[in-house]
Design a protein around this motif. Structure first.
Motif, PDB file in Angstrom:
ATOM      1  N   ASP A 197     -42.468  32.002  42.488  1.00  0.00           N
ATOM      2  CA  ASP A 197     -42.765  33.279  41.455  1.00  0.00           C
ATOM      3  C   ASP A 197     -42.287  34.720  41.895  1.00  0.00           C
ATOM      4  O   ASP A 197     -42.328  35.576  41.041  1.00  0.00           O
ATOM      5  CB  ASP A 197     -44.404  33.051  41.463  1.00  0.00           C
ATOM      6  N   SER A 204     -37.149  26.489  41.669  1.00  0.00           N
ATOM      7  CA  SER A 204     -37.500  26.043  40.250  1.00  0.00           C
ATOM      8  C   SER A 204     -36.382  25.473  39.719  1.00  0.00           C
ATOM      9  O   SER A 204     -35.501  26.172  39.536  1.00  0.00           O
ATOM     10  CB  SER A 204     -37.873  27.537  39.527  1.00  0.00           C
ATOM     11  N   PHE A 205     -36.525  24.313  39.257  1.00  0.00           N
ATOM     12  CA  PHE A 205     -35.462  23.702  38.493  1.00  0.00           C
ATOM     13  C   PHE A 205     -35.367  23.895  37.103  1.00  0.00           C
ATOM     14  O   PHE A 205     -35.452  22.815  36.193  1.00  0.00           O
ATOM     15  CB  PHE A 205     -35.603  21.917  38.909  1.00  0.00           C
ATOM     16  N   VAL A 206     -35.227  25.140  36.488  1.00  0.00           N
ATOM     17  CA  VAL A 206     -35.084  25.435  35.303  1.00  0.00           C
ATOM     18  C   VAL A 206     -33.789  25.782  34.889  1.00  0.00           C
ATOM     19  O   VAL A 206     -32.826  25.941  35.725  1.00  0.00           O
ATOM     20  CB  VAL A 206     -36.373  26.837  35.027  1.00  0.00           C
ATOM     21  N   LYS A 218     -29.542  29.829  32.612  1.00  0.00           N
ATOM     22  CA  LYS A 218     -29.689  30.706  31.460  1.00  0.00           C
ATOM     23  C   LYS A 218     -30.994  31.579  31.276  1.00  0.00           C
ATOM     24  O   LYS A 218     -30.756  32.600  31.037  1.00  0.00           O
ATOM     25  CB  LYS A 218     -29.154  30.131  30.118  1.00  0.00           C
ATOM     26  N   TRP A 219     -32.021  30.841  31.604  1.00  0.00           N
ATOM     27  CA  TRP A 219     -33.412  31.425  31.528  1.00  0.00           C
ATOM     28  C   TRP A 219     -33.758  32.347  32.528  1.00  0.00           C
ATOM     29  O   TRP A 219     -34.291  33.405  32.318  1.00  0.00           O
ATOM     30  CB  TRP A 219     -34.187  30.288  31.034  1.00  0.00           C
ATOM     31  N   VAL A 220     -33.680  31.665  33.608  1.00  0.00           N
ATOM     32  CA  VAL A 220     -33.874  32.315  34.883  1.00  0.00           C
ATOM     33  C   VAL A 220     -32.943  32.332  36.177  1.00  0.00           C
ATOM     34  O   VAL A 220     -32.911  31.464  36.840  1.00  0.00           O
ATOM     35  CB  VAL A 220     -35.238  31.790  35.551  1.00  0.00           C
ATOM     36  N   LYS A 250     -34.667  16.717  33.070  1.00  0.00           N
ATOM     37  CA  LYS A 250     -33.407  17.157  33.848  1.00  0.00           C
ATOM     38  C   LYS A 250     -33.850  17.970  34.948  1.00  0.00           C
ATOM     39  O   LYS A 250     -33.186  17.532  36.116  1.00  0.00           O
ATOM     40  CB  LYS A 250     -32.924  18.073  32.704  1.00  0.00           C
ATOM     41  N   ASN A 290     -42.157  31.046  27.052  1.00  0.00           N
ATOM     42  CA  ASN A 290     -41.836  30.666  28.265  1.00  0.00           C
ATOM     43  C   ASN A 290     -40.741  29.447  28.398  1.00  0.00           C
ATOM     44  O   ASN A 290     -39.873  29.294  29.126  1.00  0.00           O
ATOM     45  CB  ASN A 290     -43.081  30.511  28.824  1.00  0.00           C
ATOM     46  N   ILE A 291     -41.347  28.484  27.424  1.00  0.00           N
ATOM     47  CA  ILE A 291     -40.424  27.164  27.858  1.00  0.00           C
ATOM     48  C   ILE A 291     -40.024  26.494  26.380  1.00  0.00           C
ATOM     49  O   ILE A 291     -39.482  25.409  26.107  1.00  0.00           O
ATOM     50  CB  ILE A 291     -41.253  25.948  28.465  1.00  0.00           C
ATOM     51  N   ASN A 292     -40.128  27.422  25.235  1.00  0.00           N
ATOM     52  CA  ASN A 292     -39.295  27.150  24.007  1.00  0.00           C
ATOM     53  C   ASN A 292     -40.015  25.980  23.328  1.00  0.00           C
ATOM     54  O   ASN A 292     -38.952  25.377  22.612  1.00  0.00           O
ATOM     55  CB  ASN A 292     -37.659  27.042  24.328  1.00  0.00           C
ATOM     56  N   GLY A 298     -53.369  29.957  35.757  1.00  0.00           N
ATOM     57  CA  GLY A 298     -52.672  31.058  35.885  1.00  0.00           C
ATOM     58  C   GLY A 298     -53.237  32.289  35.211  1.00  0.00           C
ATOM     59  O   GLY A 298     -53.051  32.285  33.740  1.00  0.00           O
ATOM     60  N   CYS A 335     -43.654  37.638  35.913  1.00  0.00           N
ATOM     61  CA  CYS A 335     -42.980  36.532  34.909  1.00  0.00           C
ATOM     62  C   CYS A 335     -42.126  37.125  34.202  1.00  0.00           C
ATOM     63  O   CYS A 335     -42.321  38.097  33.499  1.00  0.00           O
ATOM     64  CB  CYS A 335     -44.428  35.864  34.386  1.00  0.00           C
ATOM     65  N   PRO A 336     -40.900  36.381  33.991  1.00  0.00           N
ATOM     66  CA  PRO A 336     -40.087  36.872  33.179  1.00  0.00           C
ATOM     67  C   PRO A 336     -40.375  36.956  31.531  1.00  0.00           C
ATOM     68  O   PRO A 336     -39.563  37.844  30.626  1.00  0.00           O
ATOM     69  CB  PRO A 336     -38.720  35.997  33.353  1.00  0.00           C
TER      70      PRO A 336
END
Ligand code: HMG
Ligand code: MG
Length: 299
Positions: free
Chosen positions: A16, A49-51, A54-56, A85, A112-114, A177, A240-241
């Motif tokens: 974070d 963070s396994f995101v 492109k997003w982060v 994934k 945040n997560i579309n 949060g 937070c982005p």
């Protein structure tokens, strides 16, 4: 209710704290940060963070971080995994615990997560099943529990509903949060009261951001309710982005200073933690947002 006698700190600085940093931070710096936090006595570190990169972009080296940790005994190194994934990649890198993250606000969930809140819960189900099969515990986050940057006020009942869904799905702990740090102590208490009607308080964690300077006051209020797990970030790093203007988590050093004063055990060496805060803020050229950290460094 009385204060807990022991509080477990969940150090989210490497995730974070760094995820929103615009300039690339080297993997070696992240690894050193994680190691220093472990050496200071932190027993739970959210390391990566396994995101989607492109997003982060800042979390794009999640594999390198997770694979190259100098693991210490007794420390849990965890990672965020929003979908299968992410989980599969994290498992390949030897992760021992993961976290899914949902929200109490529809608009924030989309940004945040579309996906919608319901879609996110459906997406988390196979993540929990797969993690269980691999013997990996899953923590669940609920964002925007005390306000949303897009929707404003959030009803405690909505927070309770999403928390309950994650808990019933198998998340062993629910981290609540205050993503944008707009909460105040009585609101925080009421939110905890609503959530703890369905979930034992021992299974809840407080994850408060300090945008409006209320995080420590909010923590004091929920400690009184019996909350014994606190998420925090060394030097108060972060933001937070997908929540513009939101500042970092409550600073770990400030939390430990508060808990020490209340006679609540953490097992953390405050001086070593403060040194880590001084080091990382210098390494990434950021101000140290821990008041205790700055004061200790100035002695
Ligand atoms: P999406 O675009 O809806 O997903 O994103 P998709 O399945 O359609 O995939 C799109 C692309 O992303 C594909 O790549 C996938 O392979 C890739 P392309 O074909 O375009 O090249 N992809 C991934 N890559 C790496 N790892 C993955 C992954 N999944 C898909 N796991 C997704 C959905 C969730 C992936 C996206 O929205 C995302 O990554 N969001 C990031 C959200 C985030 O990290 N936010 C900050 C953390 S949450 C937070 O800070 C709050 C918290 O602290 C608590 C609080 O304070 O409240 C936890
Ligand atoms: Mg957060």
């Amino acid at each position: 209710m009385a204060f807990p006698t022991h509080v477990r700190l969940v150090e989210v600085g490497p995730r974070d704290g760094l995820q929103n940093e615009p300039e690339p931070i080297g993997t070696a710096t992240k690894l050193e940060l994680i190691d220093r936090l472990g050496a200071a006595g932190i027993s739970y570190i959210e390391a990566a963070s396994f995101v989607s990169p492109k997003w982060v972009p800042q979390m794009a080296d999640h594999r390198e971080v997770m694979k190259n940790l100098a693991r210490r005994d007794g420390i849990t190194y965890a990672a965020l995994t929003p979908n299968l994934k992410g989980l599969e990649a994290a498992l390949e890198c030897g992760v021992e615990e993961v976290a899914v993250f949902g929200a109490a606000s529809e608009a924030f969930s989309q940004k945040n997560i579309n996906c919608s809140v319901a879609e996110s819960l459906a997406r988390f189900e196979p993540v929990l099943e797969r993690a269980k099969a691999a013997g990996v515990r899953v923590r669940g986050y609920v964002s925007t529990v005390l306000g949303c940057p897009y929707e404003g006020e959030i009803a405690p009942a909505k927070v309770a509903e999403v928390s309950k869904a994650l808990y019933e799905m198998g998340c062993y702990e629910i981290s609540l949060g205050d993503t944008i740090g707009t909460g105040t102590p009585l609101k925080a208490k009421r939110m905890i009261e609503a959530v703890s009607r369905d979930i034992p308080i021992a299974k809840l964690a407080a994850h408060f951001h300090d945008t409006y300077g209320q995080a420590l006051a909010n923590l004091y209020a929920v400690l009184e309710e019996g909350i014994a797990v606190v998420d925090s970030s060394v030097a108060g790093l972060g933001g937070c982005p997908y929540a513009k203007g939101a500042s970092g988590n409550v600073a770990s050093e400030d939390v430990v200073y508060l808990l020490n004063g209340l006679g609540i055990e953490t097992g953390i060496d405050l001086d070593a933690l403060a040194d880590t805060g001084t080091w990382i803020t210098q390494a990434i050229s950021r101000p140290n947002r821990s008041k205790a950290g700055v004061a200790l460094a100035a002695r």
